[in-house]
Structures are given as C-alpha cells and as structure tokens.
Design a protein around this motif. Sequence first.
Motif, PDB file in Angstrom:
ATOM      1  N   THR A 129       0.825  -1.205   0.000  1.00  0.00           N
ATOM      2  CA  THR A 129       0.000   0.000   0.000  1.00  0.00           C
ATOM      3  C   THR A 129       0.863   1.260   0.000  1.00  0.00           C
ATOM      4  OG1 THR A 129      -1.675  -1.169   1.289  1.00  0.00           O
ATOM      5  CG2 THR A 129      -1.821   1.232   1.243  1.00  0.00           C
ATOM      6  N   VAL A 139      -9.898  10.199   7.143  1.00  0.00           N
ATOM      7  CA  VAL A 139     -10.565   9.039   7.733  1.00  0.00           C
ATOM      8  C   VAL A 139     -10.702   9.204   9.249  1.00  0.00           C
ATOM      9  CG1 VAL A 139     -10.368   6.549   8.131  1.00  0.00           C
ATOM     10  CG2 VAL A 139      -9.843   7.496   5.888  1.00  0.00           C
ATOM     11  N   VAL A 151     -16.447   1.012  11.324  1.00  0.00           N
ATOM     12  CA  VAL A 151     -15.467   0.602  10.324  1.00  0.00           C
ATOM     13  C   VAL A 151     -15.554   1.543   9.123  1.00  0.00           C
ATOM     14  CG1 VAL A 151     -14.764  -1.244   8.742  1.00  0.00           C
ATOM     15  CG2 VAL A 151     -15.654  -1.827  10.997  1.00  0.00           C
ATOM     16  N   VAL A 152     -14.391   1.934   8.616  1.00  0.00           N
ATOM     17  CA  VAL A 152     -14.336   2.776   7.425  1.00  0.00           C
ATOM     18  C   VAL A 152     -13.347   2.144   6.460  1.00  0.00           C
ATOM     19  CG1 VAL A 152     -13.635   5.025   6.515  1.00  0.00           C
ATOM     20  CG2 VAL A 152     -14.855   4.895   8.672  1.00  0.00           C
ATOM     21  N   GLY A 153     -13.716   2.094   5.205  1.00  0.00           N
ATOM     22  CA  GLY A 153     -12.802   1.608   4.174  1.00  0.00           C
ATOM     23  C   GLY A 153     -12.360   2.766   3.310  1.00  0.00           C
ATOM     24  N   SER A 154     -11.104   2.793   2.998  1.00  0.00           N
ATOM     25  CA  SER A 154     -10.563   3.857   2.158  1.00  0.00           C
ATOM     26  C   SER A 154     -10.779   3.529   0.686  1.00  0.00           C
ATOM     27  CB  SER A 154      -9.060   4.012   2.403  1.00  0.00           C
ATOM     28  OG  SER A 154      -8.817   4.365   3.728  1.00  0.00           O
ATOM     29  N   ARG A 155     -10.721   4.539  -0.139  1.00  0.00           N
ATOM     30  CA  ARG A 155     -10.786   4.340  -1.585  1.00  0.00           C
ATOM     31  C   ARG A 155      -9.445   3.762  -2.031  1.00  0.00           C
ATOM     32  NH1 ARG A 155     -11.739   9.103  -6.015  1.00  0.00           N
ATOM     33  NH2 ARG A 155     -11.811   7.754  -7.839  1.00  0.00           N
ATOM     34  N   LEU A 156      -9.499   2.727  -2.824  1.00  0.00           N
ATOM     35  CA  LEU A 156      -8.289   2.100  -3.331  1.00  0.00           C
ATOM     36  C   LEU A 156      -8.078   2.499  -4.782  1.00  0.00           C
ATOM     37  CD1 LEU A 156      -8.698  -1.514  -1.922  1.00  0.00           C
ATOM     38  CD2 LEU A 156      -7.395   0.371  -0.967  1.00  0.00           C
ATOM     39  N   SER A 166     -12.567  -3.265  -4.582  1.00  0.00           N
ATOM     40  CA  SER A 166     -12.187  -4.115  -3.450  1.00  0.00           C
ATOM     41  C   SER A 166     -13.380  -4.807  -2.809  1.00  0.00           C
ATOM     42  CB  SER A 166     -11.487  -3.279  -2.385  1.00  0.00           C
ATOM     43  OG  SER A 166     -12.366  -2.295  -1.889  1.00  0.00           O
ATOM     44  N   GLY A 167     -14.572  -4.353  -3.092  1.00  0.00           N
ATOM     45  CA  GLY A 167     -15.755  -4.933  -2.462  1.00  0.00           C
ATOM     46  C   GLY A 167     -16.662  -5.578  -3.491  1.00  0.00           C
TER      47      GLY A 167
END
Length: 186
Positions: A129, A139, A151-156, A166-167
């Motif tokens: 990463t 975030v 829970v937070v997911g970042s932009r990839l 990613s999802g």
Amino acid sequence: QAANETLPLRDAFSVLFFVSVGMLFDPQMLFDEPLRVLAVVAIILVGLNANRFVKECIETCLKADWSRHSYEIIYVDNGSKDASVEMVREHFPTVRVIANDSNLGYCIAANQGARISEARQFFFLNDDTIVYPDALPIVIDYLDAHPEVGVVGSRLLNTDLTDQWSGRRFPSMWNAILGRRSWLSK
C-alpha cells in the motif's frame, strides 16, 4: 492504602500540574514505567517477503500529513526470508516490529499488531500500500465526527489512479452470472 504504597498519579489534574511545574522537577520519577502519549491511530502493516513494498509503505505513512493526530506504526512480519524485519529495524527504529517465525496468515498477524497497541483506532494495511498524504486525517476526522461508525474503508487506487475494486455485492444468482468476475463478463 498502606503508608509504604505509592498512589498512582495518572489523573488529568496530575498530568496538567506536572506539565505546568515540570521545570521544577522531573515528574517521570513518580511513575514505575515511562510516560508516553497514546496514539490516536495504530497503523498495522502485515508483510511477507515484500521488503521493497514494506519500505515504500512505511515511508509514505511517515510522510503523510497527520494533522493533529498522533500515531504509531506496527509491522508484523509473517516469516519473511528477504530481510524485511532487519530492513524495518534498521531504517525505521520507531516502528514496532513483531517477527513471526512462519506465515500465520493475515488475520492472525493483524490481530497480533492490534493486541500490542493501545490506540483508539486501527488502520490495517497490506504491505504493498502507498498512503496518500491527506488520506489518513480525513478518515480519522470522519470517525471522530461519527461515533456511530465502527469501520471505514478507504478508496483504493491502482498505480495509474484508476479505481481498484475491493468490495462486492452480497452474493446472488444474478451477480454470480452477470457480475464483473463471471465468465459472461470476461
């Protein structure tokens, strides 16, 4: 308490008092272990035979704009044979290292890192990463402003800055047949 026992002086008043009169004496002498600032965020990086990627990942974390947030970096190595552990210890002495003898898997290694941290939030990273400079404060600020969020997911992004998916949607017959990874969409 017995007269020979010492009282723990870790309340907010004591800390403020010691900061204001710190020039008179060293408040550290009152505590058994060193005083330290708890990190707001623990970056937990899990790696396996990815020396170059681990180095680049840690460098981008250290260069990130942390704004007013404190952080710590924990590197958990899953039995690398490419001197990743030695590289991290040599180039990044502030990074806490856990060196496993073998590959325990990502989840176990990530939990090992979380277990040794007292941070309020955990940011789990893969070893390849690259962290954008302003990504982490955004975030952290979001989580602080929304305590109901867990829970937070970042932009990839890919290296060419296109989105990296990613999802997935919840599995169904339709997205199994027509989804982006089905044999029909290839």
